[in-house]
Design an enzyme around this catalytic site. Sequence first.
Site, mmCIF file in Angstrom:
data_model
loop_
_atom_site.group_PDB
_atom_site.id
_atom_site.type_symbol
_atom_site.label_atom_id
_atom_site.label_comp_id
_atom_site.label_asym_id
_atom_site.label_seq_id
_atom_site.Cartn_x
_atom_site.Cartn_y
_atom_site.Cartn_z
ATOM 1 N N ASP A 175 0.819 -1.056 -0.009
ATOM 2 C CA ASP A 175 -0.028 -0.022 0.097
ATOM 3 C C ASP A 175 0.865 1.199 -0.101
ATOM 4 O OD1 ASP A 175 -2.529 1.294 -0.028
ATOM 5 O OD2 ASP A 175 -3.149 0.040 1.520
ATOM 6 N N ASP A 236 -9.724 3.646 -3.574
ATOM 7 C CA ASP A 236 -10.444 2.517 -3.313
ATOM 8 C C ASP A 236 -11.791 2.538 -4.193
ATOM 9 O OD1 ASP A 236 -8.305 2.073 -1.983
ATOM 10 O OD2 ASP A 236 -9.357 2.106 0.089
#
Length: 555
Positions: A175, A236
């Site tokens: 991430d 996202d």
Amino acid sequence: MPHTPSPAARPPRTAVVCAAIIALLAGFVAVAAPATAAAAPITKPPMGWNSWNSFAGAIDHTVIEQQADALVSSGMKDAGYEYVNIDDGWWTGARDAGGNMVVDTAKWPGGMAAIAAYIHGKGLKAGIYTDAGRNGCGYYYPTGHPAYPGTGAEGHYDQDFLQFSRWGFDYVKVDWCGGSKEGLDARTAYTAISDAISRATAQTGRPMTFSVCEWGSQQPWNWAPGIANLWRTSGDIIYWGERPQMSRVLANFDAAQHPGAQSPGHYNDPDMLVVGLSGFSDAQNRTHLSLWAISGAPLIAGNKPSDMTAATRAALTNREMIAVDQDPLGRQGTKVAEDATGLQVYQKPLSGTGRRAVVLLNRTGSAATITARWSSLGLSGPAAVRDVWAGADRGSFASAYSTSVPAGEAVLLTVTGTDGSTPPGGGAITGKQSGRCLDVPGGTTANGTQVQLQDCQGSPGQTWTRTASRQLSVYGGTKCLDASGQGTANGTPVVIWDCNGQANQQWSVNANGTITGVQSNLCLDASGQGTANGTKVILWTCNGQANQQWSVPTA
């Protein structure tokens, strides 16, 4: 997981025109750079399951074991879903005196090696998660996360990725929460991680599929294909605590349109699936899967396999949809027509002769008829049409297929016809004054590359196709002639860009030999009346001069 902050807090996206400049300065590495050893030798988009969308940080060995069991019992494993990916929340962030990650054995009896072994025992592959920064998402965005520091790998790249490999993990997702907040350069950080994975693989003999989760903020499609298997292209698809939204699905689909970066083993990633989550209808689930399949995107489910409806299971395991997604050519579908705003046609070449996957997407609020024309698909003659979700053959059609598509939904088709030796209307565009061809320099596919005049060679970068939607496409329809930045002023560079159907990619081929931009009404012009190789092509007020006259293939 909500690896990116909320829309209000998310770092601003770089302007499109800057992306083009960065791509050029980066040396066009998107398709040219070879993969390093860190990129596992996969040949199809990864398929599997990830824990975040359904469980967030509330995970332990019981949760993961139950979902691994269900992946098998539901038939998802047999359909191709093979990865069980443990997302954020598995690690408290603690390290021992030697800097090694310390695992909570109350949550993970036997440690992470034990859960990887359990997953392997089911005939599946195991995935794990970390951050490129020193701290991770739980530190910077604690909502929905356990609030803990130190959940990243920065400063421990070699140590951590070797440990992941020794534990038995086959996939690692990295991430960007810490990377973003700590001011890291994405390309530098992820290249260092790629190198660390390569060194780990050399020691253990276990390659790991490498997922770059950088959210698209630093244009990973321009550099990640050389170091990773997949790279996130946007924020996202769902934020923790929200219900899924079709608008977010469409936005992530749009942001993943970088076909020049994709090839077998290397994929644009529009994020995990929200199929089967509360708030999405069965029709929305099928539309979502249609868009990911036409993109050749990773299929990483985010629902609870242990608790899903028969309709969700049927959609996720539809073999024809999966075959479109997993086609060995590894191509990403592109938009080839939009006869009216929001009524779109996407096509993806499939392996074999004369085979295409097609999505008819209705973004409007009313049902509408959408037409796929064989000329836009690079097919000729009659073609057979099959409706994937209906599992039904629709018949053979001479030149096009039309059907009504409900509002906000998509129809997924496979079409089998005849390939031409060149695309319909394909061939060279030559300047009347120069006798030279309209050319993409060096055969690059990088967005923003300005076209030029060059000696005619019959190369792919000189083979242009006139489509029914007034585009002039190249490289089999993956790139289109484009007025840079939607410019309408004299001197606007004429470039190639991912085909998107916008007005700055639409051209009128006129009887007097000129080519005019639909948006600008300016003429395609050899700059400065140049005739030499390398002369740049621009837009200019139409003036009847020979440097604005072109010989164009018949549509």
